[in-house]
Design a protein around this motif. Structure first.
Motif, short mmCIF file in Angstrom:
data_model
loop_
_atom_site.label_atom_id
_atom_site.label_comp_id
_atom_site.label_asym_id
_atom_site.label_seq_id
_atom_site.Cartn_x
_atom_site.Cartn_y
_atom_site.Cartn_z
N VAL A 208 35.91 79.99 16.39
CA VAL A 208 37.12 79.66 17.13
C VAL A 208 37.53 80.82 18.03
N SER B 75 38.77 72.62 9.46
CA SER B 75 38.05 73.69 8.79
C SER B 75 38.99 74.55 7.96
N ARG C 236 38.12 62.09 22.43
CA ARG C 236 37.68 60.87 21.74
C ARG C 236 38.63 60.43 20.63
N LYS D 191 36.00 58.35 24.57
CA LYS D 191 34.79 59.07 24.14
C LYS D 191 33.82 59.18 25.31
N GLY E 276 37.15 67.12 25.67
CA GLY E 276 37.52 67.57 24.34
C GLY E 276 38.83 68.33 24.27
N ALA E 277 39.69 67.91 23.35
CA ALA E 277 40.98 68.59 23.12
C ALA E 277 40.91 69.37 21.81
N GLY F 226 33.00 77.31 24.14
CA GLY F 226 33.10 77.09 22.69
C GLY F 226 31.80 76.58 22.07
C1 LIG Z 1 33.29 73.67 7.90
C2 LIG Z 1 33.62 74.56 9.07
C3 LIG Z 1 34.33 75.72 8.84
C4 LIG Z 1 34.64 76.56 9.91
N1 LIG Z 1 35.33 77.69 9.66
C5 LIG Z 1 35.59 78.54 10.67
C6 LIG Z 1 36.30 79.75 10.44
O1 LIG Z 1 36.69 80.06 9.33
N2 LIG Z 1 36.53 80.57 11.52
C7 LIG Z 1 36.13 80.25 12.78
O2 LIG Z 1 36.35 81.01 13.72
N3 LIG Z 1 35.48 79.11 13.03
C8 LIG Z 1 35.20 78.25 12.01
N4 LIG Z 1 34.52 77.11 12.26
C9 LIG Z 1 34.09 76.84 13.61
C10 LIG Z 1 35.23 76.40 14.50
O3 LIG Z 1 35.90 75.31 13.91
C11 LIG Z 1 34.67 76.03 15.86
O4 LIG Z 1 33.87 77.08 16.35
C12 LIG Z 1 35.77 75.76 16.88
O5 LIG Z 1 36.59 74.71 16.44
C13 LIG Z 1 35.15 75.42 18.22
O6 LIG Z 1 36.14 74.93 19.08
P1 LIG Z 1 35.74 73.96 20.27
O7 LIG Z 1 37.01 73.63 20.97
O8 LIG Z 1 34.65 74.57 21.07
O9 LIG Z 1 35.10 72.67 19.59
P2 LIG Z 1 35.73 71.66 18.53
O10 LIG Z 1 36.70 72.29 17.64
O11 LIG Z 1 34.56 70.98 17.91
O12 LIG Z 1 36.52 70.60 19.44
C14 LIG Z 1 35.83 69.66 20.23
C15 LIG Z 1 36.78 68.53 20.61
O13 LIG Z 1 36.05 67.61 21.44
C16 LIG Z 1 36.22 66.29 20.98
N5 LIG Z 1 34.99 65.55 21.33
C17 LIG Z 1 33.78 65.67 20.76
N6 LIG Z 1 32.91 64.84 21.34
C18 LIG Z 1 33.59 64.18 22.30
C19 LIG Z 1 33.23 63.19 23.25
N7 LIG Z 1 31.99 62.71 23.30
N8 LIG Z 1 34.17 62.72 24.09
C20 LIG Z 1 35.46 63.20 24.04
N9 LIG Z 1 35.86 64.13 23.15
C21 LIG Z 1 34.93 64.64 22.30
C22 LIG Z 1 36.43 66.44 19.48
O14 LIG Z 1 37.09 65.32 18.93
C23 LIG Z 1 37.26 67.73 19.41
O15 LIG Z 1 38.64 67.47 19.53
C24 LIG Z 1 34.22 76.23 11.23
C25 LIG Z 1 33.51 75.06 11.46
C26 LIG Z 1 33.20 74.24 10.40
C27 LIG Z 1 32.39 73.00 10.68
#
Ligand SMILES: Cc1cc2nc3c(=O)[nH]c(=O)nc-3n(C[C@H](O)[C@H](O)[C@H](O)COP(=O)(O)OP(=O)(O)OC[C@H]3O[C@@H](n4cnc5c(N)ncnc54)[C@H](O)[C@@H]3O)c2cc1C
Length: 437
Positions: A363, A95, A82, A175, A58-59, A350
């Motif tokens: 985030v 978001s 993916r 993916k 995941g990026a 995350g």
């Molecule tokens: C509607 C909404 C509003 C939000 N508002 C806020 C806010 O105001 N403040 C805040 O702090 N947080 C907010 N969040 C939460 C925040 O967006 C997430 O907590 C944060 O993005 C998590 O980062 P992450 O890198 O762990 O995961 P993600 O941002 O989900 O990134 C995961 C990455 O992995 C990739 N991926 C997924 N599955 C696969 C796979 N099988 N193979 C390869 N790649 C894959 C995805 O494409 C993505 O690029 C919100 C979330 C939502 C849904």
């Protein structure tokens, strides 16, 4: 060697040697190529280049920040994402805007050497207005003041992080389907399109809500919260824009009550990101696919059927939005589903570790996880990754528990029948306890 042309002599000696070497090299090359051609695609990849010790799934914010920190420490890694390209993801369906906090998100960016770049994109003038469902404004915070929680568009954060990681470390359009431990203890990553890459000593699940690495640590899957966010936008060209501007200004407007939420956030390009939060059955998006595609009709259904008892001051933000709708069913992990043990070769950061419905922390915790994991990897070295995971998880799982519990409390406040009463109490308590929100 007098009388003998020295160079000619050397050449005559060298030629058979060179011929032998050339022939050995050709034989090796032919054997190498025929071996490669007879092997499945995954193994081919590993022969072509040394497998880096760490695979990041995941990026997103957590995966990219981890990559950035490892790169600065000269530790090799590869990221599988993916999305087909940097451009294809995190568009308007992201978001909206995210606020980064001192001690977590901002600290992580600082440690990654990205704070100055962040400051160029961030917004510090972000007033927060809180209203009830009748449109009565109850609180205005930080008006005309610099906030200590600067905001950045989600897509700007991602592009900033993307620019900070060498491009050849990210494999786009890949993916991940499954992660497995091999008999020799190394990790294999299998792809949905077929094929796999093997030989990793650590796989980091940074792949968000539906992580493909999580099942190695817990059988738990995210639980549906019972609620959706439906998001849209108000662009500067919209005739309603000036009214939205009066209400929301350069920051955020949140109205809540009766178990629902209507909110708007100013984005970097001046547009407003709007969202409606409400209780719907989990399958609603599948059963209403045609309605979701028809934005004008969906606006009408939302305002007339789901928010009919709300003041138009609030529902006008939905009625006058001009973008398509993006629907987010909100899922989260429960505290009880968090793993009790560590497994060599795999860990999570995350949302993959502690997914919650949006609470304003996601985030920040995601970036902080990656900072902490990178610090442990650097401390123990790439040869002692299991030790690094153990130490990282010792503080990460308690943090995950706290994140989940905190989000549950906040979401109950947002969606309470008498909201925003609980939120206002929390603000008051926070201020009495030293200004913490
Ligand atoms: C509607 C909404 C509003 C939000 N508002 C806020 C806010 O105001 N403040 C805040 O702090 N947080 C907010 N969040 C939460 C925040 O967006 C997430 O907590 C944060 O993005 C998590 O980062 P992450 O890198 O762990 O995961 P993600 O941002 O989900 O990134 C995961 C990455 O992995 C990739 N991926 C997924 N599955 C696969 C796979 N099988 N193979 C390869 N790649 C894959 C995805 O494409 C993505 O690029 C919100 C979330 C939502 C849904």
């Amino acid at each position: 060697m007098s009388g003998v042309n020295h160079n000619a002599f050397l050449a005559s000696c060298m030629r058979p040697m060179l011929r032998r070497r050339l022939s050995d090299a050709l034989n090796f090359r032919n054997r190498y190529l025929s071996t490669i051609r007879s092997l499945p695609k995954a193994t081919t990849t590993n022969l072509r280049s040394m497998t880096p010790p760490i695979a990041i799934l995941g990026a997103g914010p957590s995966g990219l920040l981890l990559g950035r920190l490892l790169n600065r420490a000269n530790i090799d890694f590869t990221i599988f994402e993916r999305d087909s390209s940097a451009m294809s993801a995190w568009g308007r369906d992201g978001s909206g805007t995210l606020d980064l906090h001192e001690g977590s998100g901002l600290l992580a960016l600082e440690e990654a050497g990205l704070l100055d770049v962040f400051k160029k994109k961030a917004r510090y003038d972000v007033p927060l207005t809180i209203a009830n469902m009748d449109g009565k404004i109850l609180v205005k915070l930080d008006e005309n003041q610099d906030t200590d929680r600067p905001e950045i568009d989600r897509r700007d954060l991602r592009s900033m992080l993307l620019d900070s990681v060498p491009k050849d470390r990210i494999q786009w359009g890949v993916k991940v389907e499954q992660v497995q431990q091999e008999l020799d203890g190394t990790m294999a990553v299998h792809f949905a399109e077929g094929g796999s890459e093997t030989g990793f000593r650590l796989v980091v699940g940074a792949d968000g809500a539906w992580s493909k690495a999580r099942n190695l640590l817990t059988p738990a899957i995210p639980e549906y919260s019972g609620r959706y966010y439906l998001t849209s936008a108000i662009s500067p060209a919209n005739p309603f824009y000036s009214i939205a501007e009066c209400l929301v200004g350069t920051g955020n407007y949140m109205s809540m009550g009766g178990g629902r939420v209507v909110a708007a956030m100013r984005l970097g390009d001046g547009s407003y990101y709007t969202f409606a939060g409400l209780s719907l059955p989990e399958a609603w998006r599948h059963e209403n696919a045609a309605l979701i595609e028809d934005a004008a009709r969906l606006r009408e259904v939302l305002v007339k059927e789901h928010f009919a008892d709300w003041a138009t001051a609030n529902t006008d933000l939905i009625a006058n939005s001009d973008g398509d709708f993006y629907v987010w069913p909100l899922y989260g992990l429960s505290v009880g589903s968090l793993p009790q043990r560590s497994m060599p070769g795999v860990t999570l950061v995350g949302d993959a570790a502690h997914l919650t419905p949006p609470s304003g922390e996601g985030v920040n915790v995601a970036l902080f996880d990656s900072l902490q994991l990178a610090q442990q990897i650097v401390k123990h070295g790439a040869h002692s990754l299991d030790r690094a995971i153990e130490e990282y998880e010792r503080s990460m799982w308690p943090r995950a528990r706290e994140t989940i519990e905190d989000a549950a409390v906040k979401n109950e406040m947002f969606f309470a029948e008498d909201a925003p009463a609980g939120l206002l109490h929390a603000f008051t308590d926070g201020f009495q306890n030293g200004g913490e929100k």
